[in-house]
Design a protein around this motif. Structure first.
Motif, short mmCIF file in Angstrom:
data_model
loop_
_atom_site.label_atom_id
_atom_site.label_comp_id
_atom_site.label_asym_id
_atom_site.label_seq_id
_atom_site.Cartn_x
_atom_site.Cartn_y
_atom_site.Cartn_z
N THR A 82 0.85 -1.18 0.00
CA THR A 82 0.00 0.00 0.00
C THR A 82 0.89 1.23 0.00
N THR A 83 0.30 2.38 -0.25
CA THR A 83 1.05 3.63 -0.22
C THR A 83 1.69 3.84 1.15
N GLU A 84 0.96 3.56 2.19
CA GLU A 84 1.49 3.71 3.55
C GLU A 84 2.65 2.75 3.80
N GLU A 85 2.53 1.51 3.32
CA GLU A 85 3.60 0.54 3.49
C GLU A 85 4.85 0.97 2.73
#
Length: 162
Positions: free
Chosen positions: A129-132
């Motif tokens: 994900t973008t956060e990851e």
């Protein structure tokens, strides 16, 4: 001969060193696949990118920055020179030294390779994900910064990299 414990597979895949090394191998394989149309390898593109960002470098500096031994770097530079992507020029500040610079052809190929390399990295990280991705970038940057600081401390260097 003793059999390894059943959970050795799990131990391997929970080892940060193994996972970093394996990820690097996968990244290089993706780069090789994406760069095949430019007829360059992942190792060669790293040299070209290094020169693209900071032209006119000594082979020893490129070798040190990329973690490649001197002999392997010489062979790689020979291949890049044969393809007319780089040229060796006399260092005006040190007659004993030779600088490596991109040729016009090398500039063009490197410009075309940049989006291909980015596509390879996007492919590598598409499962995140973008956060990851942001967390991974933060953690890896922290490790690299810490290691660079430690290298400078251990070598007592006072140059611009330290």
């Amino acid at each position: 001969m003793t059999q390894p414990p059943q959970d050795s597979h799990e131990l391997l895949f929970s080892n940060i060193g193994f996972l970093l090394g394996k990820t690097n191998q996968i990244k290089d394989r993706f780069l090789d696949q994406y760069l095949v149309e430019e007829e360059i390898t992942s190792g060669q593109v790293k040299v070209l990118f290094r020169l693209y960002l900071s032209n006119n470098q000594r082979s020893s500096d490129i070798s040190k920055a990329l973690g490649v031994d001197g002999g392997a770097m010489t062979r790689m530079l020979d291949r890049l020179e044969k393809k007319h992507f780089i040229q060796r020029i006399a260092d005006p500040d040190d007659r004993r030294s030779v600088l490596i610079q991109l040729t016009d052809t090398g500039q063009v190929v490197t410009s075309r390779a940049l989006p291909l390399a980015q596509a390879a990295i996007n492919n590598l990280t598409e499962c995140l994900t973008t956060e990851e991705k942001q967390n991974l970038l933060h953690c890896l940057s922290k490790i690299v910064s810490s290691s660079l600081s430690e290298e400078c401390h251990l070598s007592n260097k006072k140059d611009e990299k330290c």
